[in-house]
Design a protein around this motif. Structure first.
Motif, PDB file in Angstrom:
ATOM      1  N   ASP A  14      28.786  35.316  32.790  1.00  0.00           N
ATOM      2  CA  ASP A  14      28.942  33.880  32.556  1.00  0.00           C
ATOM      3  C   ASP A  14      30.151  33.631  31.667  1.00  0.00           C
ATOM      4  O   ASP A  14      30.478  34.438  30.789  1.00  0.00           O
ATOM      5  N   GLY A  15      30.818  32.494  31.885  1.00  0.00           N
ATOM      6  CA  GLY A  15      31.995  32.144  31.098  1.00  0.00           C
ATOM      7  C   GLY A  15      33.291  32.574  31.742  1.00  0.00           C
ATOM      8  O   GLY A  15      34.365  32.396  31.163  1.00  0.00           O
ATOM      9  N   ILE A  16      33.213  33.147  32.948  1.00  0.00           N
ATOM     10  CA  ILE A  16      34.425  33.611  33.625  1.00  0.00           C
ATOM     11  C   ILE A  16      35.226  32.424  34.140  1.00  0.00           C
ATOM     12  O   ILE A  16      34.668  31.420  34.590  1.00  0.00           O
ATOM     13  N   ALA A  17      36.537  32.536  34.074  1.00  0.00           N
ATOM     14  CA  ALA A  17      37.418  31.459  34.518  1.00  0.00           C
ATOM     15  C   ALA A  17      37.360  31.299  36.029  1.00  0.00           C
ATOM     16  O   ALA A  17      37.152  32.268  36.761  1.00  0.00           O
ATOM     17  N   PRO A  18      37.544  30.093  36.539  1.00  0.00           N
ATOM     18  CA  PRO A  18      37.678  29.908  37.988  1.00  0.00           C
ATOM     19  C   PRO A  18      39.046  30.376  38.460  1.00  0.00           C
ATOM     20  O   PRO A  18      40.024  30.345  37.708  1.00  0.00           O
ATOM     21  N   GLY A  19      39.107  30.830  39.718  1.00  0.00           N
ATOM     22  CA  GLY A  19      40.389  31.181  40.314  1.00  0.00           C
ATOM     23  C   GLY A  19      40.817  32.622  40.163  1.00  0.00           C
ATOM     24  O   GLY A  19      41.951  32.965  40.509  1.00  0.00           O
ATOM     25  N   ILE A  20      39.940  33.497  39.656  1.00  0.00           N
ATOM     26  CA  ILE A  20      40.264  34.927  39.552  1.00  0.00           C
ATOM     27  C   ILE A  20      39.959  35.593  40.893  1.00  0.00           C
ATOM     28  O   ILE A  20      38.846  35.456  41.418  1.00  0.00           O
ATOM     29  N   PRO A  21      40.909  36.306  41.493  1.00  0.00           N
ATOM     30  CA  PRO A  21      40.637  36.973  42.772  1.00  0.00           C
ATOM     31  C   PRO A  21      39.521  38.008  42.627  1.00  0.00           C
ATOM     32  O   PRO A  21      39.451  38.737  41.629  1.00  0.00           O
ATOM     33  N   VAL A  22      38.655  38.071  43.618  1.00  0.00           N
ATOM     34  CA  VAL A  22      37.589  39.069  43.654  1.00  0.00           C
ATOM     35  C   VAL A  22      37.729  39.835  44.956  1.00  0.00           C
ATOM     36  O   VAL A  22      37.534  39.291  46.044  1.00  0.00           O
ATOM     37  N   ASN A  23      38.073  41.109  44.832  1.00  0.00           N
ATOM     38  CA  ASN A  23      38.238  41.992  45.984  1.00  0.00           C
ATOM     39  C   ASN A  23      37.060  42.963  46.001  1.00  0.00           C
ATOM     40  O   ASN A  23      36.938  43.806  45.119  1.00  0.00           O
ATOM     41  N   GLU A  24      36.206  42.839  46.997  1.00  0.00           N
ATOM     42  CA  GLU A  24      35.015  43.680  47.042  1.00  0.00           C
ATOM     43  C   GLU A  24      35.365  45.162  47.162  1.00  0.00           C
ATOM     44  O   GLU A  24      34.577  46.022  46.756  1.00  0.00           O
ATOM     45  N   GLU A  25      36.535  45.471  47.692  1.00  0.00           N
ATOM     46  CA  GLU A  25      36.965  46.863  47.767  1.00  0.00           C
ATOM     47  C   GLU A  25      37.187  47.447  46.373  1.00  0.00           C
ATOM     48  O   GLU A  25      36.962  48.639  46.155  1.00  0.00           O
ATOM     49  N   GLU A  26      37.649  46.618  45.447  1.00  0.00           N
ATOM     50  CA  GLU A  26      37.832  47.076  44.066  1.00  0.00           C
ATOM     51  C   GLU A  26      36.482  47.375  43.417  1.00  0.00           C
ATOM     52  O   GLU A  26      36.341  48.340  42.657  1.00  0.00           O
ATOM     53  N   ILE A  27      35.489  46.571  43.706  1.00  0.00           N
ATOM     54  CA  ILE A  27      34.145  46.818  43.179  1.00  0.00           C
ATOM     55  C   ILE A  27      33.588  48.107  43.771  1.00  0.00           C
ATOM     56  O   ILE A  27      33.009  48.943  43.059  1.00  0.00           O
ATOM     57  N   LYS A  28      33.772  48.291  45.078  1.00  0.00           N
ATOM     58  CA  LYS A  28      33.307  49.523  45.728  1.00  0.00           C
ATOM     59  C   LYS A  28      33.991  50.753  45.122  1.00  0.00           C
ATOM     60  O   LYS A  28      33.360  51.792  44.913  1.00  0.00           O
ATOM     61  N   LYS A  29      35.282  50.623  44.848  1.00  0.00           N
ATOM     62  CA  LYS A  29      36.032  51.735  44.259  1.00  0.00           C
ATOM     63  C   LYS A  29      35.461  52.108  42.895  1.00  0.00           C
ATOM     64  O   LYS A  29      35.255  53.304  42.595  1.00  0.00           O
ATOM     65  N   MET A  30      35.209  51.120  42.054  1.00  0.00           N
ATOM     66  CA  MET A  30      34.649  51.400  40.737  1.00  0.00           C
ATOM     67  C   MET A  30      33.274  52.048  40.852  1.00  0.00           C
ATOM     68  O   MET A  30      32.970  53.026  40.161  1.00  0.00           O
ATOM     69  N   LEU A  31      32.430  51.529  41.725  1.00  0.00           N
ATOM     70  CA  LEU A  31      31.095  52.096  41.897  1.00  0.00           C
ATOM     71  C   LEU A  31      31.160  53.526  42.419  1.00  0.00           C
ATOM     72  O   LEU A  31      30.328  54.363  42.065  1.00  0.00           O
ATOM     73  N   SER A  32      32.165  53.827  43.249  1.00  0.00           N
ATOM     74  CA  SER A  32      32.296  55.187  43.776  1.00  0.00           C
ATOM     75  C   SER A  32      32.625  56.176  42.666  1.00  0.00           C
ATOM     76  O   SER A  32      32.232  57.347  42.725  1.00  0.00           O
ATOM     77  N   LEU A  33      33.354  55.733  41.639  1.00  0.00           N
ATOM     78  CA  LEU A  33      33.697  56.607  40.513  1.00  0.00           C
ATOM     79  C   LEU A  33      32.479  56.934  39.654  1.00  0.00           C
ATOM     80  O   LEU A  33      32.450  57.957  38.970  1.00  0.00           O
ATOM     81  N   ARG A  34      31.472  56.066  39.689  1.00  0.00           N
ATOM     82  CA  ARG A  34      30.266  56.278  38.910  1.00  0.00           C
ATOM     83  C   ARG A  34      29.220  57.095  39.667  1.00  0.00           C
ATOM     84  O   ARG A  34      28.336  57.706  39.063  1.00  0.00           O
TER      85      ARG A  34
END
Length: 363
Positions: free
Chosen positions: A27-47
């Motif tokens: 909560d509190g995140i600014a509007p208009g920040i790009p969200v690339n689901e591939e970046e989320i997948k990449k981070m999760l793969s490292l964990r």
């Protein structure tokens, strides 16, 4: 019963290791920040687990963004992310439900929640919950990168093996972004992995130290005293399961120095201020000085091991011997790197929102 962190940018985590899912609300995140689901997948793969040196529990981490993102951008409303648990094996924990696994939170959770806690796989205290933190990192880290701020973490030591120091921060952080084991020296990586396998073969576990650098942070970020950069980072980092020590810059090494050898001398070049050394870890008076922010986290060995351990049944109040079952990591240090990067990104983004306003990250 608080499970939230942050001042202007807040994160709430929820879920249990063997529940339907784990997740978070940002909560509190600014509007208009790009969200690339591939970046989320990449981070999760490292964990995620990495072969023989990790647990055999294999979670797909097929996350769902429930709210706060539309047409690939943040809307400014709370972002809710859920990650289903698909590879649970709760039967492993039924026979030990009332046993205090050494160095786990079973007994303290029983005391706090009066016996109503979910004991399966450590419940809400499980490292499984960190998947939600890492998913958030997949949003915040690219946003910080666009602002010229980069975060990199490597395994400084594991199993008695030392990695080399950060040399050129920018080049090393770029190298770490493509590394699955997060070690700068490939020879050290091979030795560390062998040490983990040796511990696993003997039914034991080992710990290690992660070292992190944040580059590109301007001078003047942070508040004195209670919301200092060290205070906020330490608060967040100690929430990661297994972290038992945090030090900044030279850290405990300061105790063996004199003022003349420990102080960071200032100089100016091309209209900018630098320090000739960085023993203070880029922080003076709790505020960034423009140099790389550096710190280290010590991780304890994984508490669940295959060796018999003395414990107690905290319901019947009897002494017992624990023969641990279930799937566990012989070492978590290589998986924890993504967690440290993500929670660092959360703190840095929150500190910057405090200084510049909540919309700054999207501008």
């Amino acid at each position: 019963m608080k499970n939230s962190f942050g001042n202007n940018l807040t994160l709430t985590i929820f879920g249990e290791s063997h529940g339907p899912s784990v997740g978070c609300v940002l909560d509190g995140i600014a509007p208009g920040i790009p969200v690339n689901e591939e970046e989320i997948k990449k981070m999760l793969s490292l964990r995620r687990p990495a072969g023989a040196i990790s647990t055999s529990r294999q979670e797909a981490d097929e996350f769902v963004i429930q709210s706060g993102v539309f047409n690939g951008f943040t809307t400014g409303t709370p972002i809710c992310i859920t990650i289903p648990n698909s590879d649970t094996r709760s039967v492993d924990y039924q026979s030990t439900a009332n046993l205090a696994r050494p160095s786990h939170a079973d007994y303290t959770a029983h005391c706090k929640y009066r016996g109503f806690q979910d004991y399966r796989g450590g419940g809400h205290f499980s490292g499984r919950i960190t998947a939600a933190l890492v998913a958030v990192g997949g949003i915040l880290i690219p946003a910080l990168n666009k602002k010229g701020i980069y975060i990199g973490t490597h395994i400084k030591s594991c199993g008695g093996v030392q990695d080399r120091e950060f040399a050129d921060y920018t080049n090393d952080i770029n190298k770490l972004s493509t590394s699955s084991f997060a070690v700068l020296d490939e020879n050290a990586a091979n030795q560390m992995q062998q040490a983990i396998l040796n511990a696993k073969e003997s039914g034991d576990s080992i710990g290690g130290v992660l070292e992190t650098a944040v580059i590109g942070l301007e001078a003047g970020v942070g508040e004195p005293w209670f919301d200092s950069v060290e205070s906020m980072l330490s608060h967040a980092l100690f929430s990661i399961p297994a972290v038992k020590g945090v030090e900044f810059g030279l850290g405990f090494g300061f105790a063996n120095e004199t003022g003349s050898t420990a102080n960071d001398s200032f100089y100016t070049e091309s209209g900018k201020v630098y320090t000739s050394t960085n023993n203070s870890g880029g922080i003076n008076g709790g505020i960034t000085n423009g140099m790389p922010v550096t710190f280290r986290c010590a991780f304890r060995p994984t508490p669940t091991i295959a060796k018999p351990q003395n414990t107690v049944d905290f319901v019947d109040m009897e002494n017992k011997v624990l023969e641990a079952r279930g799937r566990h990591d012989p070492c978590i240090i290589h998986r924890a790197r993504a967690v440290v990067d993500s929670i660092t990104a959360l703190v840095v983004a929150d500190l910057l929102a405090t200084r510049h306003g909540t919309d700054w990250l999207a501008l």
